[in-house]
Each structure stands twice: as structure tokens, then as C-alpha cells.
Design a protein around this motif. Sequence first.
Motif, PDB file in Angstrom:
ATOM      1  N   UNK A 163      38.292  49.090  39.192  1.00 28.61           N
ATOM      2  CA  UNK A 163      39.020  48.772  40.430  1.00 28.61           C
ATOM      3  C   UNK A 163      38.444  47.614  41.233  1.00 28.61           C
ATOM      4  N   UNK A 164      37.127  47.577  41.440  1.00 25.79           N
ATOM      5  CA  UNK A 164      36.536  46.497  42.234  1.00 25.79           C
ATOM      6  C   UNK A 164      36.679  45.161  41.523  1.00 25.79           C
ATOM      7  N   UNK A 165      36.488  45.172  40.216  1.00 35.86           N
ATOM      8  CA  UNK A 165      36.630  43.946  39.438  1.00 35.86           C
ATOM      9  C   UNK A 165      38.061  43.427  39.508  1.00 35.86           C
ATOM     10  N   UNK A 166      39.023  44.320  39.385  1.00 35.89           N
ATOM     11  CA  UNK A 166      40.428  43.927  39.457  1.00 35.89           C
ATOM     12  C   UNK A 166      40.768  43.373  40.832  1.00 35.89           C
ATOM     13  N   UNK A 167      40.240  43.973  41.876  1.00 39.74           N
ATOM     14  CA  UNK A 167      40.484  43.476  43.234  1.00 39.74           C
ATOM     15  C   UNK A 167      39.941  42.061  43.401  1.00 39.74           C
ATOM     16  N   UNK A 168      38.755  41.806  42.846  1.00 39.39           N
ATOM     17  CA  UNK A 168      38.186  40.451  42.906  1.00 39.39           C
ATOM     18  C   UNK A 168      39.088  39.474  42.157  1.00 39.39           C
ATOM     19  N   UNK A 169      39.592  39.873  41.003  1.00 44.76           N
ATOM     20  CA  UNK A 169      40.471  39.001  40.223  1.00 44.76           C
ATOM     21  C   UNK A 169      41.747  38.672  41.003  1.00 44.76           C
ATOM     22  N   UNK A 170      42.339  39.671  41.639  1.00 49.14           N
ATOM     23  CA  UNK A 170      43.546  39.441  42.431  1.00 49.14           C
ATOM     24  C   UNK A 170      43.254  38.525  43.611  1.00 49.14           C
ATOM     25  N   UNK A 171      42.088  38.695  44.217  1.00 46.74           N
ATOM     26  CA  UNK A 171      41.699  37.837  45.340  1.00 46.74           C
ATOM     27  C   UNK A 171      41.481  36.402  44.886  1.00 46.74           C
ATOM     28  N   UNK A 172      40.919  36.254  43.687  1.00 50.04           N
ATOM     29  CA  UNK A 172      40.773  34.924  43.110  1.00 50.04           C
ATOM     30  C   UNK A 172      42.138  34.250  42.996  1.00 50.04           C
ATOM     31  N   UNK A 173      43.109  34.974  42.475  1.00 45.16           N
ATOM     32  CA  UNK A 173      44.437  34.400  42.290  1.00 45.16           C
ATOM     33  C   UNK A 173      45.069  33.970  43.594  1.00 45.16           C
ATOM     34  N   UNK A 174      44.951  34.818  44.616  1.00 42.79           N
ATOM     35  CA  UNK A 174      45.502  34.476  45.927  1.00 42.79           C
ATOM     36  C   UNK A 174      44.796  33.262  46.512  1.00 42.79           C
ATOM     37  N   UNK A 175      43.469  33.272  46.459  1.00 37.49           N
ATOM     38  CA  UNK A 175      42.705  32.156  47.001  1.00 37.49           C
ATOM     39  C   UNK A 175      42.979  30.853  46.276  1.00 37.49           C
TER      40      UNK A 175
ATOM     41  N   UNK B  68      34.251  37.691  35.096  1.00 41.64           N
ATOM     42  CA  UNK B  68      34.503  39.121  34.932  1.00 41.64           C
ATOM     43  C   UNK B  68      33.918  39.631  33.619  1.00 41.64           C
ATOM     44  N   UNK B  69      33.344  40.826  33.669  1.00 37.80           N
ATOM     45  CA  UNK B  69      32.849  41.466  32.453  1.00 37.80           C
ATOM     46  C   UNK B  69      33.923  42.305  31.772  1.00 37.80           C
ATOM     47  N   UNK B  70      35.124  42.242  32.310  1.00 37.09           N
ATOM     48  CA  UNK B  70      36.269  42.927  31.716  1.00 37.09           C
ATOM     49  C   UNK B  70      37.261  41.877  31.235  1.00 37.09           C
ATOM     50  N   UNK B  71      38.063  42.249  30.256  1.00 35.97           N
ATOM     51  CA  UNK B  71      39.034  41.312  29.701  1.00 35.97           C
ATOM     52  C   UNK B  71      40.399  41.977  29.712  1.00 35.97           C
ATOM     53  N   UNK B  72      41.174  41.639  30.699  1.00 35.71           N
ATOM     54  CA  UNK B  72      42.510  42.187  30.850  1.00 35.71           C
ATOM     55  C   UNK B  72      43.397  41.157  31.540  1.00 35.71           C
ATOM     56  N   UNK B  73      44.649  41.481  31.725  1.00 35.06           N
ATOM     57  CA  UNK B  73      45.588  40.509  32.277  1.00 35.06           C
ATOM     58  C   UNK B  73      45.223  40.069  33.688  1.00 35.06           C
ATOM     59  N   UNK B  74      44.543  40.924  34.440  1.00 34.64           N
ATOM     60  CA  UNK B  74      44.131  40.498  35.786  1.00 34.64           C
ATOM     61  C   UNK B  74      43.062  39.413  35.712  1.00 34.64           C
ATOM     62  N   UNK B  75      42.306  39.379  34.605  1.00 33.98           N
ATOM     63  CA  UNK B  75      41.287  38.338  34.432  1.00 33.98           C
ATOM     64  C   UNK B  75      41.927  36.954  34.420  1.00 33.98           C
ATOM     65  N   UNK B  76      43.147  36.855  33.918  1.00 37.16           N
ATOM     66  CA  UNK B  76      43.838  35.568  33.872  1.00 37.16           C
ATOM     67  C   UNK B  76      44.050  34.995  35.264  1.00 37.16           C
ATOM     68  N   UNK B  77      44.034  35.855  36.271  1.00 38.06           N
ATOM     69  CA  UNK B  77      44.263  35.402  37.648  1.00 38.06           C
ATOM     70  C   UNK B  77      43.012  34.825  38.284  1.00 38.06           C
ATOM     71  N   UNK B  78      41.880  34.923  37.600  1.00 41.39           N
ATOM     72  CA  UNK B  78      40.630  34.356  38.145  1.00 41.39           C
ATOM     73  C   UNK B  78      40.641  32.837  37.983  1.00 41.39           C
ATOM     74  N   UNK B  79      41.400  32.196  38.829  1.00 40.18           N
ATOM     75  CA  UNK B  79      41.501  30.744  38.801  1.00 40.18           C
ATOM     76  C   UNK B  79      40.631  30.140  39.897  1.00 40.18           C
ATOM     77  N   UNK B  80      40.176  28.930  39.654  1.00 45.34           N
ATOM     78  CA  UNK B  80      39.214  28.290  40.545  1.00 45.34           C
ATOM     79  C   UNK B  80      39.803  27.948  41.911  1.00 45.34           C
ATOM     80  N   UNK B  81      38.956  28.006  42.916  1.00 45.68           N
ATOM     81  CA  UNK B  81      39.303  27.512  44.244  1.00 45.68           C
ATOM     82  C   UNK B  81      38.838  26.070  44.432  1.00 45.68           C
TER      83      UNK B  81
END
Length: 320
Positions: A35-47, A119-132
Amino acid sequence: MPEFNPTQYAVPLFVVAVLAEMIWAKLRAPEAYEPKDTLVSLSFGLGSTVAGALLGGFAITLMLLAYDWRVVDFGPEWWTVWWAWPLCFVLDDLKYYWVHRAGHRIRWMWASHVNHHSSQHYNLSTALRQSWTGAFTFGVLFGIPLVLLGFHPVMIAICGGFNLIYQFWIHTEAIKRMPAWFEAVMNTPSHHRVHHATNPRYLDTNYAGVFIIWDKLFGTFTPEVDDEPIRYGIVKQLGSFNLLWSVFHEWIGMIADIWHAPWKHKLSYLLREPGWSHDCSRETSDMIRAKWQVRTGIEVAPAATSVADRNPIAGSQEAA
């Protein structure tokens, strides 16, 4: 030509796909999501979306200026030249390969791109970890040759959007292998899992966006093996779910190294590979792979290098 951003239309599909994968993970692989990792990934995408809106103007302006110097002119209604679209898509994907490779091999570029690998996880939310912070690198310069060839910056941006959409689905462990003909030409979840791995055999490989043929052509392809579990993330893991640290940690580390380094080495900490140090106190991934090969006796094809491209994906300190 009316304004069109394909990624905006894909967002609902992204959401549905992530929810579907979460259901699959709950039933088949509960460790796939944290859950925490996924939240960070979603925040990355928004940012990243906000950063693109605020800082993207520089890249657009530079490419429009370069467009005035184009050597080929598709005419005032360039968007009606049908054959230019598939050609632009292929050439833009080739451009993506090289900017992505530079993002792993030049520390200045890695400081921005490391976000996607954190991320140490590999899932579709990881794709949202885009650079700011992509606007603070020189990645935009890789697109200038396409503009000079006559492709309008808007055409390039639209093709890049479809490229990004394609890459979303390959960030999953739910799909093991695609048909052999597809694996031979296209980037797939199997190929891209290799790219996100920290296993020594996989470092510096599979930079493709859509077409894996670029890696095969330029000597950076490595297939996934079934007898070695993949470890995801970066060589020295973050150890934190702090969003701001996740975004800026490598910039902080790089600036600190430049500040403390002797004058003759300062530029090297900016432009050489992550993990490089003037006193050899750290390891690049070439070093990591070489030690692993000696220890295991397994030979793997090294990533192709050149005078200007000798930089591995992540060192033991800078890539964390």
C-alpha cells in the motif's frame, strides 16, 4: 491541427487496469502490491503531470525554434501526411532508446530517471513513477534531429504519448511471456522486467520503449531467465516511502559529491556513470557484473559501450 494528448484519454484505462491487477495480485500474488509503495507511485504520477505542465514549456519552445531550421517541409497541413506518422513513431522510439540509455549511463540524467526504478515492486502502478525533474536534464536535445528532419513537435509529442501508453502494460508480473514472434520484435513484460532488475546479469540492458529490436541491434539485449528470481528497485534501495526523498535523493547525492570532489573530478560526478568515484570507493554496475561473473562463472554479453557511452545503470551509492 486541434490539440490532442493521447495519454489523457488513456488515464481511465490505466485506472481500470491497475484495479484489475490489484484483484489478480490479491488472489495470486499478494506480495506484488504494498500500500505505501503504491501510494508513492500514484503521487509520482500526479506530481509528474504537474511538473510537466509547469516546466514543459521550455522543451516545446526549443523544439519549435529548431523546427524553423528543418531540412524537410511536410507543408502547412503536415498532419495530413499519413506516411509521416508511422515513420515518426518508429524514429521517436529509436530516439527514446537513446535518451533512455543516456538516462542510465550519465549521472545527471540518472538523477531524474532513477525515480522510475525506485520501487522494489513491479506492477502497473510502477509505470506511474515518472520523473518530476526531467526538464532539468538535456533529454530534450535527443528530439532535435527529428524536428530538423521535418517532423512537427506536436507530431513528435503525440507519437511520444502513444509510446508512453504502450509502455504502461509491460510493467506487470501477471503476464509471463507473449508469443515468440511478438517477443522477438516488441518490448514485453518479460523484457522490461529484466530492465527493472538489480540482478547483476541484467544491469544495463533492455532500454527499449516499444520495439525491442533496438536493444538487439545495439547490443544491450538480455532475455529473462526462469531459474533466477528478479530483484527489483535500485542497487542501494531507498529504504523509505518518503515522497520528496524518493524524488530528489539522487540530485542531493550528486550535488554533494560535486561539492566535495577535487576540482578536476567535479565534472565527472555530473557526466560519468552512476556509481563512479574518483577514489574507486564505490562500484559501477560494470564492476558489479564482473564480480558476479567471476563468482558464478556465468558469461553474459556486456552492454555495448562507446567512448561517450560507458556508463552503467546504477552504482552502489549514487543509484540509491
